[in-house]
Motif scaffolding. Sequence first.
Motif, PDB file in Angstrom:
ATOM      1  N   THR A  53       0.829  -1.204   0.000  1.00 57.42           N
ATOM      2  CA  THR A  53       0.000   0.000   0.000  1.00 57.42           C
ATOM      3  C   THR A  53       0.865   1.255   0.000  1.00 57.42           C
ATOM      4  O   THR A  53       0.624   2.174  -0.740  1.00 57.42           O
ATOM      5  CB  THR A  53      -0.934   0.024   1.229  1.00 57.42           C
ATOM      6  OG1 THR A  53      -0.152  -0.154   2.408  1.00 57.42           O
ATOM      7  CG2 THR A  53      -1.979  -1.055   1.123  1.00 57.42           C
ATOM      8  N   LYS A  58       4.607  -4.265   2.640  1.00 60.52           N
ATOM      9  CA  LYS A  58       3.339  -4.968   2.550  1.00 60.52           C
ATOM     10  C   LYS A  58       2.636  -4.915   3.900  1.00 60.52           C
ATOM     11  O   LYS A  58       3.267  -5.015   4.945  1.00 60.52           O
ATOM     12  CB  LYS A  58       3.560  -6.417   2.121  1.00 60.52           C
ATOM     13  CG  LYS A  58       4.078  -6.528   0.705  1.00 60.52           C
ATOM     14  CD  LYS A  58       4.088  -7.950   0.254  1.00 60.52           C
ATOM     15  CE  LYS A  58       4.468  -8.021  -1.209  1.00 60.52           C
ATOM     16  NZ  LYS A  58       4.317  -9.343  -1.756  1.00 60.52           N
ATOM     17  N   LYS A  59       1.334  -4.758   3.854  1.00 62.29           N
ATOM     18  CA  LYS A  59       0.531  -4.681   5.065  1.00 62.29           C
ATOM     19  C   LYS A  59       0.419  -6.068   5.689  1.00 62.29           C
ATOM     20  O   LYS A  59       0.115  -7.039   5.007  1.00 62.29           O
ATOM     21  CB  LYS A  59      -0.848  -4.143   4.707  1.00 62.29           C
ATOM     22  CG  LYS A  59      -1.726  -3.841   5.895  1.00 62.29           C
ATOM     23  CD  LYS A  59      -2.991  -3.163   5.429  1.00 62.29           C
ATOM     24  CE  LYS A  59      -4.151  -4.064   5.747  1.00 62.29           C
ATOM     25  NZ  LYS A  59      -5.424  -3.511   5.339  1.00 62.29           N
ATOM     26  N   GLU A  61      -1.530  -8.485   8.303  1.00 57.15           N
ATOM     27  CA  GLU A  61      -2.800  -8.628   9.014  1.00 57.15           C
ATOM     28  C   GLU A  61      -2.736  -9.899   9.855  1.00 57.15           C
ATOM     29  O   GLU A  61      -2.267 -10.936   9.393  1.00 57.15           O
ATOM     30  CB  GLU A  61      -3.941  -8.738   8.002  1.00 57.15           C
ATOM     31  CG  GLU A  61      -5.304  -8.915   8.617  1.00 57.15           C
ATOM     32  CD  GLU A  61      -6.385  -9.086   7.569  1.00 57.15           C
ATOM     33  OE1 GLU A  61      -7.510  -9.437   7.958  1.00 57.15           O
ATOM     34  OE2 GLU A  61      -6.113  -8.888   6.383  1.00 57.15           O
TER      35      GLU A  61
END
Length: 99
Positions: A53, A58-59, A61
């Motif tokens: 993003t 990278k995100k 989760e």
Amino acid sequence: AEVKESSAAVGEMPLPTYYNLEWRLDVELAKRSLMHTVEPSFVLKLSLQGDATDGDEKKLETVVLEADAASMKHLETQLTAAVAELSTVRTRRLLKYVR
């Protein structure tokens, strides 16, 4: 032609990918009631990586799940069947046409 169109549409969806899995087995050792049966439970901490993003990062989760022993056995059975399905001739042919 339909299979290629469907796979192309799925390929455009940004799905998270596996990053890490941590698990723990919880068992209650004592209880006041002697009629109580031991029911172990599994706690799973699943980490997934999303699409980038902000720049190259990278995100990440994290999802925490809890399951009993029967559910874990069912999951193991289903995953074993999925791996076996990947090695069939029919699946290999399908994957050849999709790619």
